[in-house]
Design a protein around this motif. Structure first.
Motif, PDB file in Angstrom:
ATOM      1  N   LEU A 160      39.938  34.371  35.343  1.00  0.00           N
ATOM      2  CA  LEU A 160      38.730  33.793  34.752  1.00  0.00           C
ATOM      3  C   LEU A 160      39.090  32.642  33.806  1.00  0.00           C
ATOM      4  O   LEU A 160      38.372  31.638  33.732  1.00  0.00           O
ATOM      5  N   GLU A 161      40.216  32.781  33.099  1.00  0.00           N
ATOM      6  CA  GLU A 161      40.689  31.683  32.245  1.00  0.00           C
ATOM      7  C   GLU A 161      40.982  30.453  33.084  1.00  0.00           C
ATOM      8  O   GLU A 161      40.661  29.323  32.684  1.00  0.00           O
ATOM      9  N   GLU A 162      41.600  30.660  34.229  1.00  0.00           N
ATOM     10  CA  GLU A 162      41.955  29.535  35.094  1.00  0.00           C
ATOM     11  C   GLU A 162      40.710  28.829  35.623  1.00  0.00           C
ATOM     12  O   GLU A 162      40.687  27.599  35.754  1.00  0.00           O
ATOM     13  N   ILE A 163      39.677  29.604  35.933  1.00  0.00           N
ATOM     14  CA  ILE A 163      38.430  29.015  36.417  1.00  0.00           C
ATOM     15  C   ILE A 163      37.744  28.237  35.301  1.00  0.00           C
ATOM     16  O   ILE A 163      37.146  27.180  35.528  1.00  0.00           O
ATOM     17  N   GLY A 164      37.834  28.770  34.081  1.00  0.00           N
ATOM     18  CA  GLY A 164      37.294  28.066  32.923  1.00  0.00           C
ATOM     19  C   GLY A 164      35.931  28.557  32.482  1.00  0.00           C
ATOM     20  O   GLY A 164      35.304  29.408  33.136  1.00  0.00           O
ATOM     21  N   PRO A 165      35.426  28.026  31.371  1.00  0.00           N
ATOM     22  CA  PRO A 165      34.128  28.443  30.833  1.00  0.00           C
ATOM     23  C   PRO A 165      32.984  28.196  31.817  1.00  0.00           C
ATOM     24  O   PRO A 165      33.046  27.291  32.640  1.00  0.00           O
ATOM     25  N   GLY A 166      31.964  29.022  31.708  1.00  0.00           N
ATOM     26  CA  GLY A 166      30.764  28.834  32.514  1.00  0.00           C
ATOM     27  C   GLY A 166      30.816  29.470  33.883  1.00  0.00           C
ATOM     28  O   GLY A 166      29.919  29.244  34.700  1.00  0.00           O
ATOM     29  N   GLY A 167      31.826  30.280  34.159  1.00  0.00           N
ATOM     30  CA  GLY A 167      31.939  30.908  35.467  1.00  0.00           C
ATOM     31  C   GLY A 167      31.133  32.191  35.587  1.00  0.00           C
ATOM     32  O   GLY A 167      30.462  32.634  34.642  1.00  0.00           O
ATOM     33  N   HIS A 168      31.204  32.776  36.751  1.00  0.00           N
ATOM     34  CA  HIS A 168      30.530  34.038  37.056  1.00  0.00           C
ATOM     35  C   HIS A 168      31.530  34.933  37.781  1.00  0.00           C
ATOM     36  O   HIS A 168      32.516  34.447  38.360  1.00  0.00           O
ATOM     37  N   VAL A 169      31.293  36.237  37.776  1.00  0.00           N
ATOM     38  CA  VAL A 169      32.213  37.151  38.430  1.00  0.00           C
ATOM     39  C   VAL A 169      31.440  38.171  39.248  1.00  0.00           C
ATOM     40  O   VAL A 169      30.361  38.634  38.840  1.00  0.00           O
ATOM     41  N   LEU A 170      31.967  38.476  40.419  1.00  0.00           N
ATOM     42  CA  LEU A 170      31.362  39.457  41.317  1.00  0.00           C
ATOM     43  C   LEU A 170      32.468  40.405  41.789  1.00  0.00           C
ATOM     44  O   LEU A 170      33.476  39.957  42.339  1.00  0.00           O
ATOM     45  N   ALA A 171      32.297  41.699  41.544  1.00  0.00           N
ATOM     46  CA  ALA A 171      33.290  42.702  41.932  1.00  0.00           C
ATOM     47  C   ALA A 171      32.730  43.574  43.044  1.00  0.00           C
ATOM     48  O   ALA A 171      31.556  43.970  43.007  1.00  0.00           O
ATOM     49  N   VAL A 172      33.571  43.869  44.018  1.00  0.00           N
ATOM     50  CA  VAL A 172      33.169  44.698  45.153  1.00  0.00           C
ATOM     51  C   VAL A 172      33.949  46.009  45.133  1.00  0.00           C
ATOM     52  O   VAL A 172      35.181  46.007  45.189  1.00  0.00           O
ATOM     53  N   CYS A 173      33.238  47.109  45.007  1.00  0.00           N
ATOM     54  CA  CYS A 173      33.797  48.450  45.109  1.00  0.00           C
ATOM     55  C   CYS A 173      34.726  48.779  43.941  1.00  0.00           C
ATOM     56  O   CYS A 173      34.364  48.636  42.778  1.00  0.00           O
ATOM     57  N   GLN A 174      35.945  49.195  44.240  1.00  0.00           N
ATOM     58  CA  GLN A 174      36.884  49.738  43.270  1.00  0.00           C
ATOM     59  C   GLN A 174      37.085  48.875  42.018  1.00  0.00           C
ATOM     60  O   GLN A 174      37.154  49.403  40.909  1.00  0.00           O
ATOM     61  N   PRO A 175      37.172  47.539  42.102  1.00  0.00           N
ATOM     62  CA  PRO A 175      37.445  46.763  40.890  1.00  0.00           C
ATOM     63  C   PRO A 175      36.266  46.617  39.938  1.00  0.00           C
ATOM     64  O   PRO A 175      36.409  45.948  38.902  1.00  0.00           O
ATOM     65  N   CYS A 176      35.116  47.225  40.249  1.00  0.00           N
ATOM     66  CA  CYS A 176      33.998  47.164  39.304  1.00  0.00           C
ATOM     67  C   CYS A 176      34.415  47.708  37.939  1.00  0.00           C
ATOM     68  O   CYS A 176      33.989  47.197  36.895  1.00  0.00           O
ATOM     69  N   VAL A 177      35.258  48.736  37.939  1.00  0.00           N
ATOM     70  CA  VAL A 177      35.719  49.329  36.685  1.00  0.00           C
ATOM     71  C   VAL A 177      36.545  48.320  35.899  1.00  0.00           C
ATOM     72  O   VAL A 177      36.309  48.081  34.708  1.00  0.00           O
TER      73      VAL A 177
END
Length: 404
Positions: A160-177
């Motif tokens: 997320l740091e590499e993508i930079g400010p203002g990003g969004h994140v979507l987790a599928v299945c196991q990594p939701c935690v």
């Protein structure tokens, strides 16, 4: 000796697969001809034999272009960040218009990130898409160190740091935690790259809710049983020689056992399609299983910690989850909008397990929370297929647009 036994068996079968491929080409070209009924059945049988294998190499994402607006836009895949246990990939669209940046966090559960090809392809219509491309643990040298749940959270934060400010994140299945934990840590630290939205899809935030067969297996055995029965050393021929792993082929067997009849029926259909010369129908089934039979190994520490911390102790739901010894509090999340998605027929992550995140994110104002229940879809249908494209994705897109 488990991995060694599997490798020995695969080595024995490899010449038979190779022979089947050679005979398939020879029989069609030299004996009866490609139009003969006997040749088609014989060729179909040979192809079924040649496909009797599990691969350990990531398939190609094979996303060459995407329709954006009214034109077909070329897509190139770039490696933005390369770390020992995973890469950050970007699907770069040849378009000048700025678009929301979204990180897709793929599950580390025995399959490669390409299992989310359809997810990525749909998101590319409106977003600048990045994805976690997790490494096969058997190809990571021991010198790279360990990789557990805390390390997974670190990777999410670093990406997320590499993508930079203002990003969004979507987790599928196991990594939701791990994604919820990462966003909580970043929120508490007031990190500038804290994502604007967090979409959690069919993940075990609280596996105590409506436990499935997967959840019950995780709590029915001791950690010692998992360590002694399922963990094995990587054979010496691979880069990760000596690393203790949970082999991907075991996870594949576990998944297939849950729906064995469906897989048997699919392969009967595949044989019939091949024998009848129905190449398009056969191709669809082959494409699915080419992906499904490509597996990766998990490090021992990540697998065992997941069993213990996520399923047996449900640490996130009970408030006991820590990151490098520090308590993780989802209540610190105040500005990241939350969307949870569940499938009405999900037999891997049942109803209520993902939506539990709403209670944990207690500081979020009501307009920053949304839950979507998609009726009549199983686990895979939450992030792939027609329902994902036409009914679930619009909800995801609208949540992101609202926070831009």
């Amino acid at each position: 000796m488990l991995y060694q036994a599997y490798q020995f068996q695969d080595d024995l079968i490899a010449p038979l697969r190779d022979l089947a491929r050679r005979l398939q080409s020879f029989s069609a070209a030299a004996l009866w001809g490609p139009a003969g009924d006997i040749a088609r059945h014989f060729s179909a049988a040979l192809e079924m034999i040649s496909r009797f294998e599990i691969t350990h190499e990531r398939p190609d994402f094979a996303i060459r272009s995407v329709m954006i607006g009214n034109r077909d836009v070329p897509i190139t895949v770039e490696t933005v960040l390369d770390k020992p246990f995973g890469k950050l990939l970007r699907f770069a669209a040849d378009i000048d218009m700025p678009r929301p940046k979204i990180l897709v966090v793929a599950p580390l559960s025995g399959h490669f990130a390409t299992l989310l090809r359809g997810t990525v392809q749909t998101l590319l219509r409106d977003h600048d898409v990045y994805i976690t491309d997790w490494a096969n643990a058997r190809d990571v040298p021991l010198s790279a160190g360990r990789f557990g749940i805390d390390d997974y959270v670190d990777y999410v934060i670093r990406f997320l740091e590499e993508i930079g400010p203002g990003g969004h994140v979507l987790a599928v299945c196991q990594p939701c935690v791990q994604v919820l934990a990462a966003v909580a840590v970043m929120s508490e630290d007031r990190h500038p790259a804290t994502p604007r939205t967090m979409t959690l899809m069919a993940g075990p935030i609280d596996p105590r809710e409506s436990p499935t067969e997967v959840n019950e297996l995780a709590v029915s055995k001791s950690l010692a049983w998992f360590e002694n029965s399922l963990i094995s050393d990587v054979p010496w021929r691979y880069q990760g020689a000596g690393r203790r792993v949970y082999p991907g082929f075991l996870q594949l067997v576990a998944f297939m056992t849950m729906n064995m009849q469906r897989h048997q029926d699919a392969h009967r259909k595949l044989y019939d399609h091949l024998a009848n010369g129905e190449t398009i129908e056969a191709g669809k089934i082959k494409s699915f299983y080419d992906e499904y039979f490509a597996v990766l190994d998990l490090t021992e520490e990540f697998y065992i910690e997941t069993i213990e911390r996520v399923f047996q102790k449900a640490e996130l739901a009970t408030g006991d989850f820590t990151h490098h010894g520090c308590k993780v509090d989802p209540g610190q999340i105040r500005n990241t909008a939350l969307l949870t998605v569940e499938g009405g027929r999900d037999d891997i992550c049942a109803l209520g397990q993902t939506s539990a995140a709403h209670d944990l994110c207690r500081s979020l104002r009501p307009h920053l929370k949304r839950h979507h229940l998609q009726a009549n879809v199983g686990h895979y249908g939450v992030f792939n297929g027609r329902r994902w494209e036409t009914e679930i994705y619009p909800v995801v897109r609208n949540m992101i647009l609202a926070m831009e």
